[in-house]
Design an enzyme around this catalytic site. Structure first.
Site, PDB file in Angstrom:
ATOM      1  N   ASP A  10     101.095  58.073   2.480  1.00 40.40           N
ATOM      2  CA  ASP A  10     102.358  57.475   2.890  1.00 40.40           C
ATOM      3  C   ASP A  10     102.096  56.414   3.943  1.00 40.40           C
ATOM      4  OD1 ASP A  10     105.079  57.044   2.719  1.00 40.40           O
ATOM      5  OD2 ASP A  10     105.636  58.750   3.961  1.00 40.40           O
ATOM      6  N   GLY A  11     103.007  55.468   4.023  1.00 39.77           N
ATOM      7  CA  GLY A  11     102.982  54.440   5.041  1.00 39.77           C
ATOM      8  C   GLY A  11     104.296  54.459   5.798  1.00 39.77           C
ATOM      9  N   GLU A  48     101.447  51.346   3.039  1.00 37.10           N
ATOM     10  CA  GLU A  48     101.363  52.169   1.823  1.00 37.10           C
ATOM     11  C   GLU A  48     100.031  51.917   1.115  1.00 37.10           C
ATOM     12  OE1 GLU A  48     103.396  54.524   0.862  1.00 37.10           O
ATOM     13  OE2 GLU A  48     105.340  54.082   1.773  1.00 37.10           O
ATOM     14  N   ASP A  70     104.927  57.914  -2.590  1.00 38.95           N
ATOM     15  CA  ASP A  70     106.366  57.719  -2.734  1.00 38.95           C
ATOM     16  C   ASP A  70     106.690  56.228  -2.824  1.00 38.95           C
ATOM     17  OD1 ASP A  70     106.122  56.819  -0.120  1.00 38.95           O
ATOM     18  OD2 ASP A  70     107.374  58.374   0.745  1.00 38.95           O
ATOM     19  N   HIS A 124     110.980  61.700   1.126  1.00 27.44           N
ATOM     20  CA  HIS A 124     111.975  62.392   1.955  1.00 27.44           C
ATOM     21  C   HIS A 124     112.863  63.310   1.117  1.00 27.44           C
ATOM     22  CE1 HIS A 124     110.571  59.658   5.025  1.00 27.44           C
ATOM     23  NE2 HIS A 124     110.794  58.674   4.196  1.00 27.44           N
ATOM     24  N   ASP A 134     103.825  61.858   5.307  1.00 26.72           N
ATOM     25  CA  ASP A 134     104.803  61.119   6.104  1.00 26.72           C
ATOM     26  C   ASP A 134     104.625  61.414   7.597  1.00 26.72           C
ATOM     27  OD1 ASP A 134     107.372  59.503   6.298  1.00 26.72           O
ATOM     28  OD2 ASP A 134     108.012  61.394   7.206  1.00 26.72           O
TER      29      ASP A 134
END
Length: 146
Positions: A10-11, A48, A70, A124, A134
């Site tokens: 994740d970023g 990302e 994501d 999320h 995250d």
């Protein structure tokens, strides 16, 4: 047979552009590893991509990888758009330079070392591995604070 590794990436970016972070959660069998880092001025898409690149670079031998992101930008970019970009000399269909071409080119190099299955997950939404990545990406942003 190469080892099987699950990777969640994740970023995060506080402002876009702004300070950003990337996070990686790797799991193989019972072993787990966490990675994260931050960049003072960047974009969410760069973070990302950086997360995925750093995850693949962390593998010290060829692996069978299931990589969860994501980011539709990453997932569609690597599975759909990149072939045309390469054919067109890193230009889009409208003949504009591909954004983040430096990172896309590095991702191509790193992904060729492994057998990667790309998986998109909704961010999320309570997906355990994605939520973990995250948190790590946000740690990357927090690491920039004085």
């Amino acid at each position: 047979m190469p080892p099987e590794v699950e990777i969640y990436t994740d970023g995060a970016c506080k402002g876009n552009p702004g300070p950003g972070g990337w996070g990686v959660f790797l799991r193989t069998g019972t072993a787990q590893r966490e990675l994260h880092g931050g960049v003072a001025l960047t974009t969410n898409n760069r973070m990302e991509l950086t997360a995925v690149i750093e995850a693949l670079k962390a593998l010290n031998r060829p692996c069978q990888v299931t990589l969860y992101t994501d980011s539709q930008y990453v997932q569609k970019g690597i599975q759909e758009w990149i072939h045309a970009w390469q054919r067109n000399g890193w230009k889009t269909a409208s003949r504009q330079p591909v954004k983040n071409a430096d990172l896309w080119q590095e991702l191509v190099v790193q992904s060729q070392r492994h057998q990667v299955q790309w998986r998109w997950v909704k961010g999320h939404a309570g997906h355990e591995g994605n939520e973990h990545a995250d948190r790590l990406a946000n740690l990357g942003v927090a690491s920039l604070a004085p």
